[in-house]
Write a protein that holds these residues in place. Structure first.
Motif, short mmCIF file in Angstrom:
data_model
loop_
_atom_site.label_atom_id
_atom_site.label_comp_id
_atom_site.label_asym_id
_atom_site.label_seq_id
_atom_site.Cartn_x
_atom_site.Cartn_y
_atom_site.Cartn_z
N ASP A 80 -24.38 -40.60 63.47
CA ASP A 80 -23.58 -41.73 62.98
C ASP A 80 -22.17 -41.43 62.75
O ASP A 80 -21.50 -42.56 62.26
N LYS A 81 -22.18 -40.33 62.24
CA LYS A 81 -21.03 -39.84 61.62
C LYS A 81 -20.08 -38.71 62.38
O LYS A 81 -19.77 -37.71 62.08
N LYS A 82 -20.47 -38.72 63.61
CA LYS A 82 -20.16 -37.59 64.71
C LYS A 82 -18.65 -37.42 64.60
O LYS A 82 -18.26 -36.29 64.99
N SER A 83 -17.81 -38.49 64.33
CA SER A 83 -16.40 -38.04 64.30
C SER A 83 -15.86 -37.32 63.25
O SER A 83 -14.69 -36.63 63.26
N GLU A 84 -16.77 -37.03 62.26
CA GLU A 84 -16.37 -36.10 61.07
C GLU A 84 -17.22 -34.85 61.30
O GLU A 84 -18.02 -34.73 61.82
N VAL A 85 -16.19 -33.67 61.12
CA VAL A 85 -16.77 -32.18 61.43
C VAL A 85 -16.80 -31.23 60.36
O VAL A 85 -15.83 -31.30 59.53
N VAL A 86 -17.88 -30.58 60.24
CA VAL A 86 -17.97 -29.32 59.43
C VAL A 86 -17.80 -28.30 59.94
O VAL A 86 -18.34 -28.25 61.22
N ILE A 87 -17.01 -27.51 59.56
CA ILE A 87 -16.57 -26.06 60.21
C ILE A 87 -17.13 -24.83 59.53
O ILE A 87 -17.03 -24.78 58.19
N ILE A 88 -17.83 -24.00 60.06
CA ILE A 88 -18.38 -22.85 59.38
C ILE A 88 -17.73 -21.63 60.18
O ILE A 88 -17.76 -21.64 61.37
N THR A 89 -17.03 -20.54 59.41
CA THR A 89 -16.31 -19.53 60.14
C THR A 89 -16.86 -18.14 59.66
O THR A 89 -17.22 -18.10 58.35
N ALA A 90 -16.28 -17.28 60.30
CA ALA A 90 -16.42 -15.86 60.00
C ALA A 90 -15.38 -15.06 61.10
O ALA A 90 -15.15 -15.98 62.12
N HIS A 91 -15.14 -14.02 60.66
CA HIS A 91 -14.11 -13.42 61.86
C HIS A 91 -14.93 -12.34 62.40
O HIS A 91 -15.57 -11.60 61.77
N TYR A 92 -14.73 -12.38 63.72
CA TYR A 92 -15.64 -11.09 64.58
C TYR A 92 -14.80 -9.81 64.72
O TYR A 92 -15.16 -9.06 65.31
N ASP A 93 -13.14 -10.00 64.68
CA ASP A 93 -12.69 -8.91 64.79
C ASP A 93 -12.59 -7.72 63.59
O ASP A 93 -13.08 -8.35 62.45
N HIS A 94 -12.35 -6.56 63.94
CA HIS A 94 -11.98 -5.59 62.81
C HIS A 94 -10.97 -4.77 63.21
O HIS A 94 -10.03 -5.49 63.91
N ILE A 95 -10.86 -3.52 62.58
CA ILE A 95 -9.45 -3.02 62.75
C ILE A 95 -9.71 -1.68 63.91
O ILE A 95 -8.59 -0.80 63.93
N GLY A 96 -10.74 -1.58 64.60
CA GLY A 96 -10.64 -0.69 65.79
C GLY A 96 -10.88 0.83 65.43
O GLY A 96 -11.39 1.09 64.60
#
Length: 533
Positions: free
Chosen positions: A312-328
């Motif tokens: 019922d509140k699908k227009s509101e968005v919770v975001i969960i993040t992490a970064h998958y890159d590193h320095i090589g």
């Protein structure tokens, strides 16, 4: 038949009488417990393996990691966004091939005589007049840009801001600098120089010749390790008006350009300190001949996204993040696997996606939508998250918060022998409710020590500004950042899987799960009711 009818009727009446918020708020514990150390280890053993060669942004090996994450999102029931599990981040790798300066027939070498805060292409043979603007301040008694003929010129300013004889900053009247005196104060001066029509900014270092030479040597060492390339947004390179060279030069080089000597520059600074205002000079600025050339190579890299639509509140968005890159791979050939940084956060996002996907499949879909996103280019300057915030897949005004995990499962020197902790940064800065939810869910379910040491606005490490959550926070979106602190293997080849404490990753993962469950199902959206530094 009659019994079935009454059963269905009863269920219908229950559904009508019980609010949807209570139906959504079913028991989260069984789903939290699907986040297990052994599953986290399985994923991290692949993500941080030698075969992926440190997941450098734009590398072929990073694409393997991206596909692995996307396939997992698909397998656990997450949907693509706009038909794809990938958001292309439009970057180019810019390498500066030539940076030269000449003043009155004397040549100055880049990284030997001067360095740069920012570089921008300048065609060979470009001769620009210099104008002097004191400290480059336009505030209070300082009017350094008034009547300055800066159009088409290179503006020359002193670094930092004026202090009085007692050592207080004149603008603030205290030991705390204004925006002009902070480490990024040159950016404030750039704004003024651009507004005045200048072509670039030349900043005179506040260091003596020996100290400045040491700074140049340190920068040379960094360039040797990390190369002379920098990733930037393609759209920025196409807007030539937005590019603006900012050089940092020695006092002797500045004196040559201003037609004076170092002693006169020091005398000027003393006079300004005494009078506490802009003062006129008799400097005779000359011409600087600059040549700055670069090459640009497209970078093929992506944020990886998986979407779980709410109810019922699908227009509101919770975001969960992490970064998958590193320095090589280091220049000596050693692989930096980045198990802690940030393979650990990446696998938590993957397991969170699976836990919420399982709940949705069993009829417990969250009220608000959740976007699970592993971003690229963090190690190059938070580029993937910045690109998302500039090109959001869902409107930023509909984004409830960002929960960001970057480096968990190790411990720093302050927690030797007591690893049951996590640093949390940012949860109280924009929303009073987010910190309360964090502490409530931790108390109910996990019991970690929540360490707010790095949440202090005076933290010299400035960690609040150094991970992907910040690109949401700067748009007034509440954030919480989970972090174990730095250790001896930070950005080193020793950041490997066998040093990870998976029971700790499990605890952090479950804590973030409980927070996300509460935030996505509560009746009230997180308010933006704080404005803390």
């Amino acid at each position: 038949m009659k019994k079935t009818y009454y059963s269905v009727l009863a269920l219908f009446l229950v559904a009508k009488l019980i609010p949807l918020s209570l139906l959504a708020q079913s028991n989260p514990v069984p789903y939290a417990y699907t986040i297990k150390a052994e599953e986290l280890k399985k994923h991290l053993t692949f993500i941080a393996s030698d075969s992926l060669k440190g997941r450098n942004t734009g590398s072929a090996e990073q694409k393997v990691a991206a596909n692995y994450i996307a396939n997992h999102f698909k397998a656990v029931g997450l949907a693509p966004v706009q038909g794809s599990y990938f958001q292309k981040v439009d970057l180019v790798n810019r390498a500066w091939t030539t940076v030269q300066a000449q003043i009155k027939g004397k040549s100055y070498a880049y990284m030997t005589d001067f360095m740069a805060y920012a570089l921008a292409p300048v065609a060979a043979g470009t001769k620009s007049p210099a104008v002097f603007a004191g400290y480059g301040v336009q505030q209070g008694a300082f009017n350094d840009f008034d009547k300055l003929k800066a159009k088409g010129a290179m503006v020359v300013v002193f670094d930092g801001e004026v202090k009085d004889q007692a050592g207080n900053y004149v603008l603030s009247g205290s030991k705390d600098p204004s925006a002009f005196g902070k480490a990024t104060g040159w950016r404030e001066k750039v704004k003024l120089a651009k507004a005045a029509g200048a072509k670039g900014l030349i900043v005179i270092t506040d260091k003596d010749e020996k100290s400045f030479s040491t700074q140049l040597s340190q920068r040379q060492a960094m360039m040797k390790r990390f190369g002379n390339e920098r990733m930037v947004f393609k759209e920025d390179t196409q807007n030539k008006d937005a590019e603006f060279p900012v050089l940092l030069v020695s006092a002797s080089m500045a004196a040559q350009l201003l037609g004076t000597d170092v002693a006169a520059l020091e005398a000027y600074k003393l006079k300004v300190s005494t009078e506490k205002k802009s003062v006129a000079t008799k400097f005779k600025p000359g011409i600087i001949d600059l040549k700055i050339e670069s090459t640009e190579t497209p970078v093929d890299t992506y944020n990886v996204v998986g979407y779980l639509e709410g109810t019922d509140k699908k227009s509101e968005v919770v975001i969960i993040t992490a970064h998958y890159d590193h320095i090589g791979v280091s220049s000596d050939g050693r692989i930096n696997n980045g198990a802690n940084d940030d393979g650990s956060g990446t696998v938590i996002v993957m397991e969170l996606a699976e836990a919420f996907g399982k709940a949705a499949a069993e009829g417990h879909r969250p009220r608000r939508s959740i976007l699970f996103m592993t971003v690229t280019g963090e190690e190059k300057g938070l580029l993937g998250s910045e690109y998302y915030s500039n090109h959001p897949l869902f409107p930023l005004e509909n984004t409830v918060c960002d929960l960001n995990i970057d480096m968990v499962g190790r411990h720093d020197d302050d927690h030797i022998g007591k690893p049951d902790y996590i640093y949390e940064i940012g949860s109280d800065k924009l929303s009073s409710h987010l910190r309360a939810i964090l502490e409530d869910q931790n108390k109910k379910h996990i019991g970690l020590e929540l360490d707010y040491k790095y949440n202090d606005p005076n933290d010299p490490n400035r960690f609040y500004y150094r991970s992907d959550h910040y690109n949401f926070a700067k748009h007034k979106i509440p954030v919480a950042f989970f972090f174990n602190g730095v250790h001896e293997d930070y950005h080193q080849p020793g950041d490997d899987v066998e040093k990870i404490e998976f029971d700790q990753i499990q605890k952090v993962g479950r804590l973030v799960f409980y927070m996300a469950w509460e935030i996505s199902n509560r009746e009230q959206r997180l308010p933006v009711d704080s404005n803390k530094p």
